[in-house]
Structure formats: structure tokens, C-alpha cells
Design an enzyme around this catalytic site. Sequence first.
Site, short mmCIF file in Angstrom:
data_model
loop_
_atom_site.label_atom_id
_atom_site.label_comp_id
_atom_site.label_asym_id
_atom_site.label_seq_id
_atom_site.Cartn_x
_atom_site.Cartn_y
_atom_site.Cartn_z
N ASN A 1 -7.64 4.70 9.08
CA ASN A 1 -7.19 3.46 9.69
C ASN A 1 -7.40 3.42 11.21
O ASN A 1 -7.57 2.37 11.80
CB ASN A 1 -5.72 3.18 9.37
N GLN B 1 -7.81 0.92 3.73
CA GLN B 1 -8.69 0.39 4.78
C GLN B 1 -10.13 0.17 4.28
O GLN B 1 -10.91 -0.48 4.95
CB GLN B 1 -8.72 1.33 5.99
N HIS C 1 -2.60 -7.12 2.43
CA HIS C 1 -2.66 -7.71 3.78
C HIS C 1 -3.77 -7.14 4.65
O HIS C 1 -3.95 -7.58 5.78
CB HIS C 1 -1.30 -7.63 4.49
N THR D 1 10.01 -7.82 -11.89
CA THR D 1 9.32 -9.09 -12.17
C THR D 1 8.16 -9.27 -11.19
O THR D 1 8.31 -9.05 -9.99
CB THR D 1 10.31 -10.27 -12.05
N CYS E 1 4.85 6.13 19.65
CA CYS E 1 6.01 6.36 20.50
C CYS E 1 7.03 7.17 19.70
O CYS E 1 7.71 6.65 18.83
CB CYS E 1 6.61 5.03 20.94
N GLY F 1 0.82 -1.20 0.00
CA GLY F 1 0.00 0.00 0.00
C GLY F 1 0.86 1.26 0.00
O GLY F 1 0.55 2.24 -0.68
#
Length: 393
Positions: free
Chosen positions: A150, A178, A200, A236, A324, A71
Site C-alpha cells: 500500500n 491494493q 473502497h 445479514t 505517529c 478488507g
Amino acid sequence: MRTVYVDNNATTKVAPEVLEAMMPYFSEYYGNPSSMHFFGGQVARKVNEARERAADLLGADPSEIVFTGCGTESDNAAILGTVDSYPEKRHFITTRVEHPAVGNVSTYLSRKGYHVTELVVDREGRLDLDELKESITGQTAIVSAMYANNETGVIFPIEKIAEIVKEKGIPFHTDAVQAVGKIPINLRKLPIDLLSLSGHKLHAPKGIGILYIRKGTKFSPFMIGGHQEKGRRGGTENVPYIIGLGKACELAQKNMEDENTRVKALRDYLEQKILDRIPNTLVNGDRVNRLPNTVSVSFEYVEGESILLLLSDLGICASSGSACTSGSLEPSHVLRAMGVPFTAAHGSIRFSLSVYSTKEEMDYIIEHLPPIIQRLRDISPFWKDYLKSQGKK
Ligand code: PLP
């Protein structure tokens, strides 16, 4: 220990059907789709079938589908490939709540001397479309606004945004990472020029994505190399992953109704029980225009990270709305842009469900979350101050 996985906006399980479809392309059908011989040709045909599956899910033409590495690559390619096509235009418009795959491209363009406009959102995470209209100038090279957020799941009014941008004759990109597979998207009806998705997030493996490029859109390839993907993305093809993503797109289409009925009902059930059982809790973002699988909740006067760790000890995998940065926990840029109060932004947790989520899992969370929050509030000086201010202690 049991695992209750409610972090599907971070990544999803590879569907068994997807894995099964992929396997032969590692060992048996390993030809290069660009090869002239039959061994490559049979693979090229399968790659094109996967392209058709993806096009079906999006309401696109297969020739408009370009396979990428993820993405992030799709987002980078869309924006940088467009600004490269309009070198005389030095203005980029996006929003304050984008994923870093767009947000950090915005920072990069700003460093390169581009004028960058990052549109604000309101307390519910909604854009001001008048601000968008006023921001577009003759210098604007491209507008990029995410389809769905997200962290909060808030869905932007993409059709209206695209219409405003297209009226001015400017290319429009949306990061739909999303949104794809969770809500119906029909590119035949939406004037979107470029759209990014990531495998994913819809039960295909990590490391495969798509950039949709509408026919006729000016685009300079971001990955410069061979003639693959009609010269729009060198390298490829990752054949097994492409086959897997094609299968995942087919499954997403089949599962769309379940996602928008059963999964949505499970999310609503979880959300309502949390609000009923835990005081001083609020839901972040527009609750109407929202992905069916996502809820971001803030528990006032506690730290999101502490909640996550205690949930994790019980096998519950969620995520927090903090990042963080240089050792200090900052509320996420999304919650800050929405103006979520400091006392709530720090204690925000995102639960994101999938078609594999069950009612029993929701009940497990509902059983264990209230005592965790109580335990953390009992040791929170902010909670004690709050109780005092309410005359409760
Ligand atoms: N855009 C959004 C909205 C995301 O949620 C993500 C991943 O979390 C990405 C882009 C990046 O996708 P990838 O992990 O495939 O690079």
C-alpha cells in the site's frame, strides 16, 4: 479552493455508476435476501449477480466469493479462520511490510504463543524467496503475503510465492486489497487459497469487502452467526454495498487498460518531473514491479508531515510514509524494513492516482511541490549540515 486528490491507496471516490446502482436497495428493494417471499428473493438474485461480477474480475467461481465488512475483516478471517482449522499447527509466516490488518494479526498470534516468521525485504522492497522456502516447516499453518504494498506499490511475485507454499501443501493467503482493480488477477491460474479485497479501494463504498476462499480450502468461520454466505460469514448481507461492489468490479474490469496505460503514464510523468526538478530525491521500491498508480518519493532532510500540510493548504491530498506513534513521528515499518536511510525515510510522500486523475492535476503538483521542498529545506538544520558537508555553504 481546488482539490487534487492523489491519495487513492487510502480510499477512492465512489464511482457515480456505483452510487446509482446502490440507491434503489436502500429504499425500494429493502428485503432480506434470506427471506422466503418474493421481496427477499429478488434481492437475493441481485446479490448473486454482484457475486458473479466479483468472480469475473478475479477469475473465480461465484461460490468462492464471500462478502465481508471490509478488507481488515477479510484478512483477519483468512488467517484466524485457517489457524483455527489446523489447531495442531503453531507456526505462521508473513512479511515485514504487511498492512496492520495482517501485521497486527501476526503480533496477536505471537502473543498467543504461535511461532511467527516475518520475512525480510531488500532495499527495493523485494522478498527473498529462498528465505520463504527455508522458513516453511511441518508446523506452518498458513503463509500470508500481500499482493502489492500500500505504501510503495511494490508487487510481490505472488505466483512464485504461491507455488512454493502450495508445493509444501500449506494454505496460502494474499492481501490483495491494493492490487484488485489495478492489475489483472486470474485465480484460475494462480494457486492462491484465500484472497482479501476491499471495496473502497476500487470505487465502491467503505465498509464492504470480499474474502475469496478456493473450493476445498479448510476454513472455520470468523464471524459466527446465521447461515449467510453458505455458513462462512454470519450476518445479514449489506445488500446496497454488495450491489455497489459488484458494479465497481464490473467497472474495474472495463478500466483496467486505462489504469495500466494512461494512469501509469501520468504516474511516470509526475515521478520524472519530481526527480528532474527536486534534487536529493529518491523513489522508494522496485520501479518495475509496481502498481501503475503509486509512487513513493523521499525528499531528503525534510519532514513528510510538513510537506503534507503545505500541500494540503493548496488542495493537494497525498499521504506520508510516517506513522505517529506515541507523539513521535516514526518512519513507517515498510520504509524501515526496506532500510531507507533515516534522512530520506522521514521525508517520504506517497502519491496514488486513480482513473479520475488528470494531466492538469499532475502539472498542478509539479508546479507547487518544488518551492514547498525548498522552503522546508531552507529552515532544515539537516539540510544546512548536508550543504556544509558538500562544501556548498
Ligand atoms: N490491506 C491493505 C494492503 C490496505 O491498504 C488496507 C487499507 O488501507 C487494508 C488491508 C484494510 O482495508 P479496510 O480499510 O477495508 O479494512
